[in-house]
Design an enzyme around this catalytic site. Structure first.
Site, short mmCIF file in Angstrom:
data_model
loop_
_atom_site.label_atom_id
_atom_site.label_comp_id
_atom_site.label_asym_id
_atom_site.label_seq_id
_atom_site.Cartn_x
_atom_site.Cartn_y
_atom_site.Cartn_z
N HIS A 96 32.89 -16.64 14.53
CA HIS A 96 33.01 -17.19 15.89
C HIS A 96 32.91 -16.10 16.95
O HIS A 96 33.63 -15.10 16.87
CB HIS A 96 34.35 -17.92 16.04
CG HIS A 96 34.44 -19.13 15.17
ND1 HIS A 96 34.68 -19.05 13.82
CD2 HIS A 96 34.27 -20.45 15.45
CE1 HIS A 96 34.66 -20.27 13.30
NE2 HIS A 96 34.41 -21.14 14.26
N ASP A 120 29.78 -19.30 15.96
CA ASP A 120 30.00 -20.57 16.67
C ASP A 120 30.81 -20.37 17.95
O ASP A 120 31.53 -19.38 18.11
CB ASP A 120 30.81 -21.54 15.79
CG ASP A 120 30.04 -21.99 14.57
OD1 ASP A 120 28.88 -21.57 14.37
OD2 ASP A 120 30.61 -22.78 13.80
ZN ZN Z 1 33.26 -24.64 16.77
#
Ligand code: ZN
Length: 241
Positions: A196, A53
């Site tokens: 991430h 992400d």
């Molecule tokens: Zn996020």
């Protein structure tokens, strides 16, 4: 999210929810009351979906190299704001064969926002990603995993399916060994792991922990017989491997 627990009552589909039930609906990955969301894939084969992400970021290219080393496919939930800043990196992700999902335009907390705001955030990201990469996302992941009223209809209008996760890496706040251990624990057939390659809209974010964790994790999972699939593939139960 504790502030949400202070909201006294609201309704979902005509049913009155307590504050506790609302907090559950907003945050629990497997709950689909506010917007339909998937949090794991098929268990018919030893497949895992790696998802990243908040990208693209200046460090995404290094992550792509590690994934290429293990021939691992992944899904990147990108923010429109980051794609406009680094369109070439978004294109590299697409060119490497990975899937790109929608993670809003500016990474806001959707809770307490209006349906119009939510729809605009999803639409802007969708258009930016398509413009930069030629790919139109089919999947959406809510920032902070927080869904809200109006998200379900925005997803539906844009043809997006919500995707949460079965295990969150906590790679923004824990050291790499702890991240690897969490993810190994969550490694089951159909698992959707959330990491991430960016930090919201931050420029040059430090994702060293994520890179180190992925380097250690991938060979360990492959030794256990797992392979890596994009979200689209892991949701399809009929593929034989
Ligand atoms: Zn996020």
């Amino acid at each position: 999210m504790a502030d949400l627990a202070r909201i006294v009552e609201t309704t979902v589909g005509g049913a009155v929810l307590s504050a506790g039930a609302l907090a559950y609906a907003v945050r629990v990955p497997s709950c689909s009351w506010l917007a339909p969301s998937i949090c794991r894939g098929t268990n018919t084969r030893p497949a895992i979906a790696l998802t990243f992400d908040d990208g693209p970021s200046e460090s995404t290219a290094e992550l792509l190299e590690i994934l290429a080393l293990y021939r691992a496919s992944a899904t990147f939930f990108q923010c429109g704001g980051n794609v406009r800043r680094l369109p070439g990196v978004a294109r590299e992700v697409a060119a490497a064969g990975h899937e790109i999902g929608n993670h809003t335009d500016t990474h806001p907390l959707l809770a307490l926002q209006s349906p119009g705001f939510i729809h605009r955030e999803l639409t802007a990201a969708q258009e930016t990603i398509e413009h930069a990469t030629g790919l139109r996302p089919r999947y959406f992941r809510a920032p902070y995993g927080a869904r809200w009223f109006g998200l379900g209809s925005a997803q539906q209008r844009l043809g997006l399916s919500g995707v949460m996760w079965s295990t969150l890496a906590l790679d923004w706040k824990q050291p790499a060994p702890a991240v690897v251990s969490r993810l190994l624990h969550g490694a089951t057939r159909g698992a959707i792991l959330c990491l991430h390659d960016g930090r919201v809209l931050e420029h040059r974010p430090d994702i060293g922990v994520t890179l180190q964790a992925v380097r250690e994790l991938l060979p360990k999972l492959m030794e256990q017989g797992f392979h890596f699939e994009k979200v689209t593939d892991i949701l399809a139960s009929g593929i034989e491997t």
